[in-house]
Design an enzyme around this catalytic site. Structure first.
Site, short mmCIF file in Angstrom:
data_model
loop_
_atom_site.label_atom_id
_atom_site.label_comp_id
_atom_site.label_asym_id
_atom_site.label_seq_id
_atom_site.Cartn_x
_atom_site.Cartn_y
_atom_site.Cartn_z
N GLU A 287 0.83 -1.21 0.00
CA GLU A 287 0.00 0.00 0.00
C GLU A 287 0.87 1.26 0.00
O GLU A 287 0.44 2.31 -0.47
CB GLU A 287 -0.94 -0.01 1.21
CG GLU A 287 -2.18 0.82 0.97
CD GLU A 287 -3.29 0.54 1.96
OE1 GLU A 287 -3.64 -0.63 2.15
OE2 GLU A 287 -3.82 1.50 2.52
N HIS A 308 6.76 -26.68 -0.03
CA HIS A 308 6.00 -27.74 -0.68
C HIS A 308 4.77 -27.16 -1.40
O HIS A 308 3.80 -27.86 -1.63
CB HIS A 308 5.57 -28.78 0.36
CG HIS A 308 6.76 -29.36 1.07
ND1 HIS A 308 7.40 -30.50 0.64
CD2 HIS A 308 7.47 -28.90 2.14
CE1 HIS A 308 8.45 -30.73 1.44
NE2 HIS A 308 8.50 -29.78 2.35
N LYS A 420 -12.75 2.68 -2.79
CA LYS A 420 -13.77 3.00 -1.78
C LYS A 420 -14.89 3.82 -2.42
O LYS A 420 -16.06 3.60 -2.15
CB LYS A 420 -13.16 3.81 -0.64
CG LYS A 420 -12.36 2.98 0.36
CD LYS A 420 -11.88 3.88 1.51
CE LYS A 420 -10.89 3.19 2.40
NZ LYS A 420 -10.25 4.08 3.38
O1 PA5 Z 1 -2.69 1.45 5.74
C1 PA5 Z 1 -3.65 2.13 5.43
O2 PA5 Z 1 -3.61 3.37 5.38
C2 PA5 Z 1 -4.96 1.46 5.15
O3 PA5 Z 1 -4.80 0.08 5.09
C3 PA5 Z 1 -5.97 1.81 6.22
O4 PA5 Z 1 -5.49 1.37 7.46
C4 PA5 Z 1 -7.30 1.15 5.91
O5 PA5 Z 1 -7.76 1.53 4.64
C5 PA5 Z 1 -8.32 1.52 6.94
O6 PA5 Z 1 -8.43 2.90 7.03
P1 PA5 Z 1 -8.92 3.59 8.33
O7 PA5 Z 1 -7.92 3.34 9.38
O8 PA5 Z 1 -9.06 5.03 7.99
O9 PA5 Z 1 -10.22 2.95 8.67
#
Ligand code: PA5
Length: 452
Positions: A287, A308, A420
């Protein structure tokens, strides 16, 4: 303590297709810039990675809050959080399972919902004694749809039983100022802990988002933060080329990706208690770095299990992988293998089971090297709160350093936001800022499904 070994990433071990230490040295300018950029972001307060772990008021607030619920008779904590907002705590629960199991004054049993599978949710909540359960909603933005929708389901369930008393069975961990959860907490007197403004989801293992559940599990969160700070101090004290494992690892990944077409970054954790660490690291990597058509794709594997399952591919499949092995020196427990009387297995006699595991890893490194396939190894002494803090920091710094080399902002996630928006539209939410997604949705909906 955490050790790095890069031998199998460099030409002497893997031959011509590899990179040399000289190639890394050529990155000196870029690495120095990366260090400078991160220092500036730290100084300007844009990123909290370096200083938030020092804020022991956060730890006090977490402990006070948990102790209050504990003395109210709460025995189970059910955590709802997506991505970075739950993976950190899940990693700690998995890694430190042996510590949690041994903890005499264990605070609470901690469960997670990191998805919105109705069957999973029902299967878990229907078994709970609601009188003794605290529901914890973790969301930095305070508006993530998966968390908010489950909040509504839980709220209704609790209200049916406790009427207005439902509030005593909830806690939010969210941004200090904004978002639905923050506003709802303020207006309805719900318990709330803050996530520092300058720490995003996947770096939030240093915030209440992970540390509150960790404390409730019975873990020593001070020790975890001590580990984070110790690694931070060690790494920051070094220049990028001064035997600096974080900058060396980032350089190796960068060079293999940009110059040797190693598009896959394999995170291969040896042992069951590093499994969730691998998932956490994969998310942090993917990410943070998967942007602007750049970045290797992180892939997660577990050794020796996946020897494996996937190893054949890593050994003989496309030459597009760089492997990062993570293992332990001490697995916390061991067996001596007694194979006396079995001539075929005489070589095993008196050996430890962990020795077999680590030799299997060495075997894979050697075999990969023989085929010109690079890897490097991270060895953690043993699992405890301190070493998991060290390991976390190392990964959380390595990713932004790599982001700097790749010229990517490792702290945002525009692609996730886009997904989203489409989901919101499909669920009936409209918003003027969704205009381009709305156009695209209309276009795609006109095309007939090709389904059988
Ligand atoms: O690492 C990140 O920024 C994302 O994975 C968020 O943690 C995830 O989308 C959840 O977002 P939020 O913490 O705003 O609910």
């Amino acid at each position: 303590m955490v050790e790095f070994n890069f031998k199998f990433a460099l030409t002497p071990a893997i031959g011509e297709g590899g990179i040399s230490y000289g190639d890394i040295k050529l990155l000196k300018g870029k690495l120095t810039d990366a260090k400078g950029n991160l220092e500036k972001l730290r100084k300007d307060g844009v990123i909290g990675l370096y200083d938030v772990p020092e804020d022991r008021q956060v730890v006090k607030d977490i402990k006070n809050m948990a102790e209050k619920f504990f003395s109210d008779g709460i025995k189970t904590l059910f955590v709802f959080g997506m991505g970075g907002s739950s993976l950190g705590a899940i990693f700690l629960q998995n890694a430190l399972k042996q510590t949690i199991d041994k903890t005499v004054n264990k605070k609470m049993k901690v469960l997670f919902s990191e998805n919105i599978d109705p069957a999973y949710l029902s299967n878990n909540i229907e078994k709970l004694n609601l009188d003794e359960t605290l529901f914890c909603f973790v969301s930095k933005s305070g508006s993530t749809i998966e968390v908010v929708s489950q909040f509504f389901i839980i709220k209704e369930k609790l209200e049916n039983k406790f009427k207005d008393g439902y509030k005593e069975h909830m806690i939010f961990i969210t941004d200090k100022k904004s978002g639905f959860l923050r506003n709802f907490a303020d207006e309805n007197n719900i318990s709330v802990l803050d996530i520092a403004a300058n720490v995003g989801g996947r770096y939030s293992i240093i915030t209440a988002g992970s540390l509150f559940p960790a404390y409730c599990m019975g873990l020593d969160i001070d020790e975890f933060l001590n580990g984070v700070i110790s690694a931070r101090n060690n790494i920051l004290a070094k220049e990028p080329l001064d035997a600096n494992p974080v900058y060396t690892a980032a350089s190796i990944i960068y060079l293999y990706y940009t110059q040797r077409k190693r598009n896959m970054f394999l995170i291969d954790t040896y042992g069951d208690y590093l499994n969730e660490f691998g998932r956490w690291f994969r998310q942090l990597f993917a990410e943070s770095l998967g942007k602007d058509l750049k970045s290797p794709t992180p892939v997660k594997a577990t050794g020796a299990t996946d020897q494996h399952s996937q190893l054949q591919l890593y050994m003989d499949g496309p030459q597009d992988k760089l492997s990062c092995f993570i293992c332990l020196k001490d697995y916390g427990f061991d067996y001596n293998i007694n194979s006396k009387g079995f001539e075929k297995y005489a070589y095993l006699n008196g050996k430890k089971l962990s020795e077999l595991l680590l030799n299997e890893l060495s075997g894979v490194e050697l075999a990969l090297a023989m085929k010109g396939r690079p890897s490097f190894r991270i060895t953690v002494d043993k699992i405890n709160e301190f070493t998991m803090g060290e390991l976390s920091f190392i990964c959380m710094e390595m990713v932004p350093v790599l982001g700097n080399l790749l010229e990517i902002n490792p702290f945002d996630q525009p692609g996730v936001e886009k997904g989203k928006k489409f989901a919101y539209l499909l669920m009936g939410r409209t918003d003027s800022s969704f205009a381009s997604e709305m156009e695209e949705l209309k276009r795609l909906q006109k095309i007939e499904d090709v389904a059988f």
